[in-house]
Design a protein around this motif. Structure first.
Motif, PDB file in Angstrom:
ATOM      1  N   GLN A   4     -11.618  27.182 -49.089  1.00 47.96           N
ATOM      2  CA  GLN A   4     -11.066  26.113 -48.174  1.00 47.96           C
ATOM      3  C   GLN A   4      -9.572  25.835 -48.661  1.00 47.96           C
ATOM      4  N   ILE A   5      -8.568  25.773 -47.450  1.00 45.45           N
ATOM      5  CA  ILE A   5      -7.509  25.063 -47.803  1.00 45.45           C
ATOM      6  C   ILE A   5      -7.536  23.847 -48.225  1.00 45.45           C
ATOM      7  N   ALA A   6      -6.775  23.380 -49.171  1.00 41.41           N
ATOM      8  CA  ALA A   6      -6.752  21.829 -49.469  1.00 41.41           C
ATOM      9  C   ALA A   6      -5.237  21.432 -49.608  1.00 41.41           C
ATOM     10  N   VAL A   7      -5.119  20.116 -49.427  1.00 43.15           N
ATOM     11  CA  VAL A   7      -3.984  19.294 -49.519  1.00 43.15           C
ATOM     12  C   VAL A   7      -4.167  18.292 -50.502  1.00 43.15           C
ATOM     13  N   ASP A   8      -3.019  18.345 -51.339  1.00 46.73           N
ATOM     14  CA  ASP A   8      -2.983  17.261 -52.310  1.00 46.73           C
ATOM     15  C   ASP A   8      -1.567  16.777 -52.602  1.00 46.73           C
ATOM     16  N   GLY A   9      -1.287  15.272 -51.997  1.00 46.43           N
ATOM     17  CA  GLY A   9      -0.254  14.677 -51.789  1.00 46.43           C
ATOM     18  C   GLY A   9       0.724  15.692 -50.969  1.00 46.43           C
ATOM     19  N   GLN A  10       1.928  16.212 -51.557  1.00 49.25           N
ATOM     20  CA  GLN A  10       2.921  16.926 -50.563  1.00 49.25           C
ATOM     21  C   GLN A  10       2.709  18.366 -50.677  1.00 49.25           C
ATOM     22  N   THR A  11       1.585  18.696 -51.389  1.00 52.35           N
ATOM     23  CA  THR A  11       1.550  20.189 -51.596  1.00 52.35           C
ATOM     24  C   THR A  11       0.183  20.760 -50.912  1.00 52.35           C
ATOM     25  N   ILE A  12       0.257  21.918 -50.512  1.00 50.51           N
ATOM     26  CA  ILE A  12      -0.904  22.539 -49.936  1.00 50.51           C
ATOM     27  C   ILE A  12      -1.118  23.666 -50.833  1.00 50.51           C
ATOM     28  N   TYR A  13      -2.564  23.939 -50.915  1.00 54.09           N
ATOM     29  CA  TYR A  13      -2.852  25.042 -51.675  1.00 54.09           C
ATOM     30  C   TYR A  13      -3.838  25.879 -50.802  1.00 54.09           C
ATOM     31  N   ILE A  14      -3.302  27.282 -50.595  1.00 51.12           N
ATOM     32  CA  ILE A  14      -3.901  28.293 -49.889  1.00 51.12           C
ATOM     33  C   ILE A  14      -4.654  29.307 -50.858  1.00 51.12           C
ATOM     34  N   PRO A  15      -5.962  29.311 -50.696  1.00 57.23           N
ATOM     35  CA  PRO A  15      -6.526  30.460 -51.656  1.00 57.23           C
ATOM     36  C   PRO A  15      -6.325  31.773 -51.040  1.00 57.23           C
ATOM     37  N   VAL A  16      -6.246  32.778 -52.008  1.00 59.21           N
ATOM     38  CA  VAL A  16      -5.799  34.118 -51.783  1.00 59.21           C
ATOM     39  C   VAL A  16      -6.771  34.893 -52.362  1.00 59.21           C
ATOM     40  N   ALA A  17      -7.167  36.036 -51.893  1.00 60.91           N
ATOM     41  CA  ALA A  17      -8.304  36.943 -51.996  1.00 60.91           C
ATOM     42  C   ALA A  17      -7.825  37.934 -53.314  1.00 60.91           C
ATOM     43  N   ASP A  18      -6.628  38.210 -53.268  1.00 63.45           N
ATOM     44  CA  ASP A  18      -6.197  39.234 -54.127  1.00 63.45           C
ATOM     45  C   ASP A  18      -4.782  38.812 -54.496  1.00 63.45           C
ATOM     46  N   ARG A  19      -4.168  38.659 -56.099  1.00 65.26           N
ATOM     47  CA  ARG A  19      -2.866  38.279 -56.000  1.00 65.26           C
ATOM     48  C   ARG A  19      -1.882  39.452 -55.917  1.00 65.26           C
ATOM     49  N   GLU A  20      -2.373  40.413 -56.005  1.00 70.58           N
ATOM     50  CA  GLU A  20      -1.565  41.715 -55.713  1.00 70.58           C
ATOM     51  C   GLU A  20      -1.197  41.989 -54.291  1.00 70.58           C
ATOM     52  N   LEU A  21      -1.949  41.308 -53.410  1.00 65.12           N
ATOM     53  CA  LEU A  21      -1.696  41.243 -51.786  1.00 65.12           C
ATOM     54  C   LEU A  21      -0.532  40.417 -51.756  1.00 65.12           C
ATOM     55  N   VAL A  22      -0.347  39.219 -52.350  1.00 67.31           N
ATOM     56  CA  VAL A  22       0.491  38.277 -52.048  1.00 67.31           C
ATOM     57  C   VAL A  22       2.183  38.717 -52.102  1.00 67.31           C
ATOM     58  N   PRO A  23       2.691  38.306 -51.044  1.00 65.80           N
ATOM     59  CA  PRO A  23       4.029  38.583 -50.870  1.00 65.80           C
ATOM     60  C   PRO A  23       4.925  38.353 -52.081  1.00 65.80           C
ATOM     61  N   ALA A  24       6.034  39.289 -52.497  1.00 58.07           N
ATOM     62  CA  ALA A  24       6.666  38.845 -53.637  1.00 58.07           C
ATOM     63  C   ALA A  24       7.397  37.289 -53.794  1.00 58.07           C
ATOM     64  N   ALA A  25       7.543  36.815 -52.520  1.00 59.76           N
ATOM     65  CA  ALA A  25       8.194  35.887 -52.382  1.00 59.76           C
ATOM     66  C   ALA A  25       7.345  34.508 -52.695  1.00 59.76           C
ATOM     67  N   PHE A  26       6.122  34.998 -52.744  1.00 62.01           N
ATOM     68  CA  PHE A  26       5.236  33.737 -53.221  1.00 62.01           C
ATOM     69  C   PHE A  26       4.601  33.888 -54.503  1.00 62.01           C
ATOM     70  N   ALA A  27       4.864  34.939 -55.121  1.00 64.51           N
ATOM     71  CA  ALA A  27       4.129  35.594 -56.539  1.00 64.51           C
ATOM     72  C   ALA A  27       4.237  34.461 -57.351  1.00 64.51           C
ATOM     73  N   ASP A  28       5.378  33.489 -57.402  1.00 64.92           N
ATOM     74  CA  ASP A  28       5.505  32.772 -58.577  1.00 64.92           C
ATOM     75  C   ASP A  28       4.950  31.270 -58.021  1.00 64.92           C
ATOM     76  N   ARG A  29       4.321  31.118 -56.794  1.00 67.37           N
ATOM     77  CA  ARG A  29       3.778  29.936 -56.490  1.00 67.37           C
ATOM     78  C   ARG A  29       2.231  30.171 -56.587  1.00 67.37           C
ATOM     79  N   ILE A  30       1.803  31.209 -57.393  1.00 65.00           N
ATOM     80  CA  ILE A  30       0.274  31.330 -57.405  1.00 65.00           C
ATOM     81  C   ILE A  30       0.127  30.340 -58.784  1.00 65.00           C
ATOM     82  N   VAL A  31      -1.155  29.316 -58.319  1.00 59.31           N
ATOM     83  CA  VAL A  31      -1.746  28.762 -59.330  1.00 59.31           C
ATOM     84  C   VAL A  31      -3.513  28.846 -59.322  1.00 59.31           C
TER      85      VAL A  31
END
Length: 331
Positions: free
Chosen positions: A31-58
């Motif tokens: 599930q997607i989660a919200v904590d304060g002003q941040t939203i956390y979107i689960p991803v299945a594979d880091r390699e598929l995440v667009p480069a623009a968001f690569a530094d936002r993976i936690v």
């Protein structure tokens, strides 16, 4: 459980989620989660995440998403079923297998009140069939299609949800103010959308129950003032509505050719006919084209604007539609 998530500002959540979905990177199991002003979107594979968001993976703990149970989950195979409102339709010759599928549908998360199995082919001039009721007891439902609602009883009228795309295609061609006649209207799946587009529609059907539902459906969809529902044989309209139609729908594919003389009588000076036919794959459109031309005779020029295979009907046979324009010589 700790899973990789893209963490972004809350107001950017939908935009980023869409980008991740387009990249096939979303993790649908968490599930997607919200904590304060941040939203956390689960991803299945880091390699598929667009480069623009690569530094936002936690890494973050994420709750598993509850997935609906499907009939296939229960059966271990994908059954052939069809939804019509809150009715699920099974098409099985084997009674035991049909009941197995019906039980699985009832036990799954598929929303339904009734499960039916086809017990006969479409029969008679009213084009209805018999049903075995496997779950529930009501063959009446409300079907929703492209923003319209259609009440119907599958045991009393003919209706095919498989033609939704085709009906929408025809309705999209309609201009406000057109005069249209639906020669075999049923419960109104062509007539109501055409009226919603602003056409004045005369809708005729031999089945009195279908016409009752047609009137109800015109009211449901707010087009009562633009739909004239007539119970009876469309050939009886040849005099009262002669030379009036700018658009004709002839969805009676096994025998529409028998009504082409009536269609020509109803057609105005410039009229499009949506003519449905069942023909062999070797020449799916030729018989219909020749039949329309023969009926038009010297009174109209015939231009076939569209030849379309609607669906496969039987081995080597197609359900087809010809959009043919009839234009009367000004002389």
């Amino acid at each position: 459980m700790s899973v990789p998530c893209v963490a972004v500002a809350r107001e950017r959540g939908e935009t980023v989620r869409s980008r991740l979905a387009d990249a096939d990177a979303l993790d649908g199991d968490h599930q997607i989660a919200v904590d304060g002003q941040t939203i956390y979107i689960p991803v299945a594979d880091r390699e598929l995440v667009p480069a623009a968001f690569a530094d936002r993976i936690v890494e973050r703990d994420a709750e598993r998403r509850d997935r609906p149970t499907t009939p296939a989950d229960i059966l271990g195979y994908e059954p052939s079923i069809e939804r019509l409102g809150d009715i699920v339709i099974v098409d099985e010759d084997d009674d035991e297998r049909a009941r197995e599928i019906a039980d699985a549908v009832a036990a799954s998360d598929v929303p339904c009140e009734t499960v039916l199995n086809r017990a006969s082919p479409i029969e008679g001039e009213l084009r209805v069939r018999s049903w075995d009721v496997l779950v529930g007891d009501d063959t009446e439902t409300v079907h929703r299609e492209y923003g319209h609602e259609f009440a119907l009883d599958v045991a009393a009228v003919y209706f095919s949800p498989r033609l939704a795309t085709e009906r929408h295609r025809v309705a999209e061609q309609v201009d406000p103010g057109e005069s249209a006649i639906d020669m075999f209207a049923g419960v109104g799946p062509y007539a109501v959308p055409m009226a919603s587009r602003g056409a004045d529609v005369v809708a005729c059907d031999l089945n009195e129950r279908a016409v009752e539902y047609l009137r109800e459906n015109a009211a449901r969809n707010g087009v009562t003032d633009r739909v004239t529902a007539i119970s009876g044989d469309v050939r009886d309209l040849a005099d009262s509505h002669a030379d009036t139609a700018e658009r004709l729908v002839m969805n009676l594919p096994h025998s529409a050719d028998e009504f082409l003389d009536t269609a020509v009588a109803l057609a105005g000076d410039d009229c499009v006919i949506h003519y449905y036919d069942i023909q062999h794959e070797d020449d799916p459109f030729g018989p219909g084209r020749r039949a329309i031309e023969a009926a038009a005779g010297d009174d109209y020029a015939v231009t076939v604007e569209t030849e379309r295979v609607v669906r496969s009907y039987a081995p080597h046979e197609h359900n087809v539609c010809l959009d043919a324009r009839l234009t009367r010589d000004a002389d």
